[in-house]
Design an enzyme around this catalytic site. Structure first.
Site, PDB file in Angstrom:
ATOM      1  N   THR A  40       1.055  -1.117   0.273  1.00  0.00           N
ATOM      2  CA  THR A  40       0.534  -0.042  -0.275  1.00  0.00           C
ATOM      3  C   THR A  40       1.146   1.325   0.446  1.00  0.00           C
ATOM      4  OG1 THR A  40      -1.314  -1.073   0.854  1.00  0.00           O
ATOM      5  CG2 THR A  40      -1.757   1.342   1.662  1.00  0.00           C
ATOM      6  N   HIS A  43       2.751   1.692  -2.967  1.00  0.00           N
ATOM      7  CA  HIS A  43       1.402   2.008  -3.835  1.00  0.00           C
ATOM      8  C   HIS A  43       1.358   3.617  -4.779  1.00  0.00           C
ATOM      9  CE1 HIS A  43       0.502  -1.734  -6.249  1.00  0.00           C
ATOM     10  NE2 HIS A  43      -0.442  -2.117  -5.257  1.00  0.00           N
TER      11      HIS A  43
HETATM   12 ZN   LIG Z   1      -0.509  -2.602   4.822  1.00  0.00          ZN
END
Ligand SMILES: [Zn+2]
Ligand SMILES: [Zn+2]
Length: 349
Positions: A40, A43
């Site tokens: 995450t 990203h």
């Molecule tokens: Zn995570």
């Protein structure tokens, strides 16, 4: 203190000098022991726009924000209304801090409340200190569990939630698509759960991660650019196919193979967020009576069991750590992930 901050919509992160967070009566302050960079976070660093519509983070991310939701540390200051911790406690915590008011909370699913997520819409743990709210769900660490292993319990929960959702039994066969951190942790859990044969797949760019996977327990690490994965599965399973496939790449292009590798009545578990919409031949699902399961997040019992697995030494998440960087070298840490040099990059204050 030094902190890794996402300041704007677009690629990159910044290492900034910021104030140590001031705590109120309902907060407590944690001196961060270790934090790790999640897919995450990566990203958000890379900021690849989804051409088909909004990105999944559009509704939750609040800028500027200190990143980091996989962490461990020691409580150093406690607001007067906080009863869950005392100064000196070594802890981990779920990054989702329930608000108690939203529809999700009122439905009794507060562990899935998205109102206050550490490292996404409240400041996170890629810093020396981290402020948590009294509503945070914390887990106290046994003394022998180190901070780096402890910081990996959050992603281990993500993998464990998927393994639980699958219903895999000892002796079953499985494959994990994608040797990133979640894929590798899923592989470790599958071996711990008694899977007889575990494949893991990746591309030439994943070379280092596939090597690591084989070293830490995968039975077959398949570079799909050099070897035909479906043929390999056929050969090893004598034409039967696999009981379970865990998809942790998020790449629409692998969807078809996840179904072709799974035997009739088998199950495909989706752990990755997809970069866009994917196409598949639904007949592959129908004809084989196959199951598709989506898995995201975790519950409180997942955390308890993940911590127990780590504390007992049954699963060693620290095996996937490639390199540890100081917060000040945050940019280098993210760039090493961009080059896929390591599976997991850790940050220490
Ligand atoms: Zn995570
Ligand atoms: Zn809520």
């Amino acid at each position: 203190m030094k902190a890794i901050v996402k300041t704007k919509k677009g690629p990159g992160i910044e290492v900034q000098d910021v104030e140590i967070p001031a705590i109120g009566d309902n907060d407590f302050l944690v001196k961060v022991g270790a934090s790790s960079i999640c897919g995450t976070d990566y990203h958000l660093f890379a900021w690849e726009e989804n051409k088909e519509g909004p990105n999944w983070w559009d509704q939750t991310l609040k800028l500027p924000v200190i990143l980091g939701h996989e962490f461990s540390g020691q409580v150093v200051e406690v607001g007067k209304n906080v009863t869950s911790v005392v100064q000196g406690d070594r802890i981990i915590a779920s990054p989702l801090m329930p608000c108690g008011k939203c529809a999700t909370c009122r439905a009794g699913k507060s562990e899935f409340c998205l109102e206050a997520i550490v490292g996404l819409n409240v400041d996170g743990a890629m810093a020396e200190y981290l402020r948590l709210f009294s509503s945070a769900t914390i887990y106290k660490l046994p003394d022998h569990v180190g901070y780096k292993a402890a910081a990996l319990i959050e992603p281990l929960c993500v993998a464990l939630h998927g393994v639980e959702a699958s219903g895999i039994k000892p002796g079953d066969t499985a494959a994990v698509f994608g040797p990133g951190p979640i894929g590798l942790l899923t592989m470790l859990l599958l071996k711990a759960a008694g899977a007889s044969t575990v494949f893991i797949t990746g591309t030439e760019a994943d070379k280092n991660r596939l090597e690591l996977a084989e070293k830490i327990g995968a039975d077959y690490a398949v570079n799909v650019e050099k070897e035909n994965f479906l043929n390999k599965v056929k050969e090893v399973t004598k034409g039967e196919g696999l009981d379970f496939v865990f998809e942790a790449t998020g790449a629409p292009s692998v969807l078809s193979d996840t179904f072709l590798a799974t035997k009739a009545f088998g199950t495909i578990v989706f752990l990755g967020m997809y970069a866009g919409s994917a196409r598949m031949d639904i007949n592959q699902l129908v004809i084989g009576n196959k199951h598709m399961v989506g898995s995201m997040g975790y519950t409180g019992t997942t955390w308890k069991r993940a911590l127990a697995l780590v504390a007992s030494g049954v699963v060693k998440p620290e095996l996937i750590i490639g390199k540890t960087f100081p917060i000040a070298d945050g940019a280098a840490a993210f760039e090493s992930l961009a080059r896929k040099e390591v599976a997991k990059a850790m940050l220490v204050p």
